[in-house]
Design a protein around this motif. Sequence first.
Motif, PDB file in Angstrom:
ATOM      1  N   ALA A  35      -5.021  -6.599  -7.376  1.00  0.00           N
ATOM      2  CA  ALA A  35      -4.708  -6.584  -5.836  1.00  0.00           C
ATOM      3  C   ALA A  35      -3.389  -6.128  -5.987  1.00  0.00           C
ATOM      4  CB  ALA A  35      -4.827  -8.020  -5.504  1.00  0.00           C
ATOM      5  N   LEU A  36      -2.279  -6.801  -6.767  1.00  0.00           N
ATOM      6  CA  LEU A  36      -1.104  -6.294  -6.602  1.00  0.00           C
ATOM      7  C   LEU A  36      -0.731  -4.742  -6.967  1.00  0.00           C
ATOM      8  CD1 LEU A  36       0.993  -9.063  -8.568  1.00  0.00           C
ATOM      9  CD2 LEU A  36       1.431  -8.034  -6.188  1.00  0.00           C
ATOM     10  N   VAL A  37      -1.670  -4.148  -7.802  1.00  0.00           N
ATOM     11  CA  VAL A  37      -1.469  -2.854  -8.170  1.00  0.00           C
ATOM     12  C   VAL A  37      -2.031  -2.025  -7.037  1.00  0.00           C
ATOM     13  CG1 VAL A  37      -2.961  -0.888  -9.537  1.00  0.00           C
ATOM     14  CG2 VAL A  37      -2.032  -2.776 -10.406  1.00  0.00           C
ATOM     15  N   ILE A  38      -3.280  -2.307  -6.311  1.00  0.00           N
ATOM     16  CA  ILE A  38      -3.503  -1.755  -5.083  1.00  0.00           C
ATOM     17  C   ILE A  38      -2.166  -1.534  -4.031  1.00  0.00           C
ATOM     18  CG2 ILE A  38      -5.118  -1.708  -3.130  1.00  0.00           C
ATOM     19  CD1 ILE A  38      -7.282  -2.692  -5.024  1.00  0.00           C
ATOM     20  N   VAL A  39      -1.727  -2.654  -3.804  1.00  0.00           N
ATOM     21  CA  VAL A  39      -0.540  -2.924  -2.836  1.00  0.00           C
ATOM     22  C   VAL A  39       0.648  -1.855  -3.423  1.00  0.00           C
ATOM     23  CG1 VAL A  39       1.269  -4.482  -2.121  1.00  0.00           C
ATOM     24  CG2 VAL A  39      -1.181  -5.418  -2.256  1.00  0.00           C
ATOM     25  N   GLY A  40       0.853  -2.086  -4.602  1.00  0.00           N
ATOM     26  CA  GLY A  40       1.777  -1.232  -5.079  1.00  0.00           C
ATOM     27  C   GLY A  40       1.516   0.381  -4.935  1.00  0.00           C
ATOM     28  N   VAL A  41       0.427   0.683  -5.094  1.00  0.00           N
ATOM     29  CA  VAL A  41       0.006   2.096  -4.797  1.00  0.00           C
ATOM     30  C   VAL A  41       0.206   2.511  -3.484  1.00  0.00           C
ATOM     31  CG1 VAL A  41      -1.939   3.939  -4.877  1.00  0.00           C
ATOM     32  CG2 VAL A  41      -1.730   2.231  -6.907  1.00  0.00           C
TER      33      VAL A  41
END
Length: 306
Positions: free
Chosen positions: A287-293
């Motif tokens: 989820a954090l990766v998606i937010v970061g992208v």
Amino acid sequence: MTTPAASATARSGHLTDLACLLLLATLWGASYSFIKLGVETIPPLTLIAARTLIAGALLLVVIRLRGLSLPRDPVIWRRFLIQACLNSAVPFTLIAWAETSVDAGLATILNAGSPIFAFLLSMLLFRSEAAAGRKLLGVAAGMLGICLIIGVEALSGFGRELWAQLALVVAAACYGGAALFGRNFKGLDPIMPAAGSLICGAITLIPFSLVIDRPWTLSPSDASIQALLALSVFSTALAFILYFRLIDRLGTVGTTAVAYLRVPTGVAIGVLVLGERLSPTAWAGLALVIVGVFAMTLPERKSERA
């Protein structure tokens, strides 16, 4: 004032860019496994020389079928050569060499730092792009997400094969620099810098391969040959076209966010195809990766006057 139709078009274009980013992440995420299979019976230098040669030749065929021709300006070809060193010849060879002793998974993880290098370089050279706090937040969220996904156990091998691991970090730095230098090709069809840089990479590497590895003496396995072909066609030729398109559309930091997506893409393949299970922290990391992208790729709002 921005019209509803223009806003809808912009949103649609952004979704298309994100879809291309995900496809690029899948193609490059798979490349680490292809390389691991390839270097089992093909020396790293020869593997990468063949990779760049096959991919470059394939793109030349596509250019010819489209009725186009490569630029003839020597200045542009010098830029192609620099881009080849930053984005193919040097990092490809370092990664292939490192994967003779490092697992493909750890190689993927260590290469995920390219957005950090792109961010730091852009902050020094192009402060207008790097100063956005949202992109800094995206970089931090992406790296934290990667840490949650891989967990402490996945890094248990860190420290062994130190030189190979450092080679992977240097490759990540090269990718960060390549994303910045890719700005020099704005206005060109994305296939041109893709083909030009691969051709320059092949011309640079082939002489070393002939002298050092003497490829005519090799006996590569069928699996290595198949991995080389998949690596060349999908993870290089097609991936490079997407890469230069995204640099023009999303900017440097946004495009290098693909490094974060490689890991969750690989995790998703493991869950769907291999039946692997994720820990709760891994799902939180995803989820954090998606937010970061999204933070790094979302276009800046520009006020327009009617």
